[in-house]
Motif scaffolding. Structure first.
Motif, PDB file in Angstrom:
ATOM      1  N   LEU A 266       0.849  -1.191   0.000  1.00 44.88           N
ATOM      2  CA  LEU A 266       0.000   0.000   0.000  1.00 44.88           C
ATOM      3  C   LEU A 266       0.883   1.238   0.000  1.00 44.88           C
ATOM      4  O   LEU A 266       1.641   1.488   0.948  1.00 44.88           O
TER       5      LEU A 266
ATOM      6  N   GLU B  63       1.268   5.449  -1.812  1.00 48.16           N
ATOM      7  CA  GLU B  63       0.632   6.555  -2.522  1.00 48.16           C
ATOM      8  C   GLU B  63       0.801   6.413  -4.038  1.00 48.16           C
ATOM      9  O   GLU B  63      -0.027   6.882  -4.814  1.00 48.16           O
TER      10      GLU B  63
ATOM     11  N   ASP C 259       8.654   6.887   5.167  1.00 46.46           N
ATOM     12  CA  ASP C 259       8.575   5.973   4.023  1.00 46.46           C
ATOM     13  C   ASP C 259       9.475   4.770   4.254  1.00 46.46           C
ATOM     14  O   ASP C 259      10.405   4.827   5.066  1.00 46.46           O
TER      15      ASP C 259
ATOM     16  N   ARG D  37      -4.529  11.048  -2.124  1.00 48.67           N
ATOM     17  CA  ARG D  37      -3.747  11.855  -1.193  1.00 48.67           C
ATOM     18  C   ARG D  37      -2.865  10.964  -0.333  1.00 48.67           C
ATOM     19  O   ARG D  37      -3.162   9.797  -0.121  1.00 48.67           O
TER      20      ARG D  37
HETATM   21  C1  LIG Z   1       2.060   9.091   6.316  1.00 48.68           C
HETATM   22  S1  LIG Z   1       2.380   7.978   4.996  1.00 48.68           S
HETATM   23  C2  LIG Z   1       4.150   8.066   4.769  1.00 48.68           C
HETATM   24  C3  LIG Z   1       4.787   9.390   4.582  1.00 48.68           C
HETATM   25  C4  LIG Z   1       4.462  10.102   3.332  1.00 48.68           C
HETATM   26  N1  LIG Z   1       4.883   9.348   2.149  1.00 48.68           N
HETATM   27  C5  LIG Z   1       5.035  11.505   3.292  1.00 48.68           C
HETATM   28  O1  LIG Z   1       5.144  12.034   2.203  1.00 48.68           O
HETATM   29  O2  LIG Z   1       5.344  12.077   4.335  1.00 48.68           O
HETATM   30  C6  LIG Z   1       2.249   6.440   5.800  1.00 48.68           C
HETATM   31  C7  LIG Z   1       2.103   5.214   4.951  1.00 48.68           C
HETATM   32  O3  LIG Z   1       0.750   5.041   4.629  1.00 48.68           O
HETATM   33  C8  LIG Z   1       0.632   4.457   3.345  1.00 48.68           C
HETATM   34  N2  LIG Z   1      -0.128   5.399   2.522  1.00 48.68           N
HETATM   35  C9  LIG Z   1      -0.278   6.733   2.702  1.00 48.68           C
HETATM   36  N3  LIG Z   1      -1.122   7.237   1.802  1.00 48.68           N
HETATM   37  C10 LIG Z   1      -1.523   6.184   1.030  1.00 48.68           C
HETATM   38  C11 LIG Z   1      -2.423   6.042  -0.074  1.00 48.68           C
HETATM   39  N4  LIG Z   1      -3.062   7.092  -0.597  1.00 48.68           N
HETATM   40  N5  LIG Z   1      -2.609   4.813  -0.587  1.00 48.68           N
HETATM   41  C12 LIG Z   1      -1.970   3.724  -0.086  1.00 48.68           C
HETATM   42  N6  LIG Z   1      -1.122   3.806   0.955  1.00 48.68           N
HETATM   43  C13 LIG Z   1      -0.897   5.024   1.499  1.00 48.68           C
HETATM   44  C14 LIG Z   1       2.017   4.167   2.849  1.00 48.68           C
HETATM   45  O4  LIG Z   1       2.361   2.837   3.200  1.00 48.68           O
HETATM   46  C15 LIG Z   1       2.822   5.176   3.622  1.00 48.68           C
HETATM   47  O5  LIG Z   1       4.166   4.770   3.746  1.00 48.68           O
END
Ligand SMILES: C[S@@+](CC[C@H](N)C(=O)[O-])C[C@H]1O[C@@H](n2cnc3c(N)ncnc32)[C@H](O)[C@@H]1O
Length: 205
Positions: free
Chosen positions: A131, A133, A157, A179
């Protein structure tokens, strides 16, 4: 069966943090605890068909730890983030410097682990997705059977080594929305997607 693997990069692996500072000194244990709570709790019930492994990799092996939670056996998991963090912290504190895996509370096992080996093994399981983004919309996903599994990361990440393993494994990447969401929100949306599919499946007599 639904399985999750959560990569937790900054939580102190010996549980050396206070419940009053989960986001700071706890290395974002607030979000890890929310994701665990979201994986298992329903309104007034628990998801018994769910398992989650959290890989605590803030220190390399032999200090790194794995916590494995099994919904069918889980007890003492309340919906609030603080008590979930306390359950996980207790497991990490008791497991610090202990060389073998053990059950620290019903349905929760903790022990030493090599996070990359654990990730590699998890990726071999049936119906596994990453999963992220940057994945394709999860609505396009066609799991091969009723067993599904998902890897996701905490607010950091995946590390380059984890990302390389994930990429090389060939598991498909899916996104639950356009998002970048919090980890716990992603768990919720993934569950909802699988719930919808299960509800739409024809009932066999
Ligand atoms: C807060 S996000 C990680 C940090 C983020 N990439 C950033 O730019 O700061 C936490 C995790 O949730 C998952 N995630 C977040 N958004 C997602 C989405 N739209 N679809 C699938 N997984 C998602 C990914 O595994 C990601 O590593």
């Amino acid at each position: 069966m639904r399985r999750f693997l959560l990569l937790a990069h900054r939580v102190p692996v010996r549980g050396g943090f206070t419940l009053n500072d989960l986001a700071g000194g706890g290395g974002r244990m607030d979000e890890v605890a929310r994701a665990v709570s979201t994986a298992f709790t329903l309104s007034n019930d628990l998801r018994r068909d769910t398992e989650m492994t959290v890989l605590f990799s803030a220190e390399p092996p032999p200090a790194a730890r794995k916590v494995h939670l099994v919904g069918a056996r889980l007890r003492y998991l309340n919906p609030d983030e603080r008590s979930t963090a306390a359950l996980l912290k207790n497991a990490l504190v008791r497991a610090a410097d202990f060389p073998r895996e053990f059950e620290s509370s019903p349905g929760l096992r903790v022990g030493p682990a090599d996070p990359l080996d654990e990730l590699r093994a998890f990726l071999r399981g049936p119906g596994t997705v990453w999963l992220t983004e940057s994945g394709r919309p999860v609505a396009e996903w066609a799991p091969p059977g009723s067993d599904v599994a998902a890897v996701l990361s905490d607010p950091d990440d995946p590390t380059p080594a984890e990302a390389e393993l994930l990429g090389a494994s060939g598991v498909p990447r899916y996104s639950v929305g356009p998002r970048s969401l919090r980890t716990s929100q992603v768990v919720d949306l993934f569950h909802a997607e699988v719930d919808r599919r299960e509800a739409a499946r024809p009932v066999t007599p």
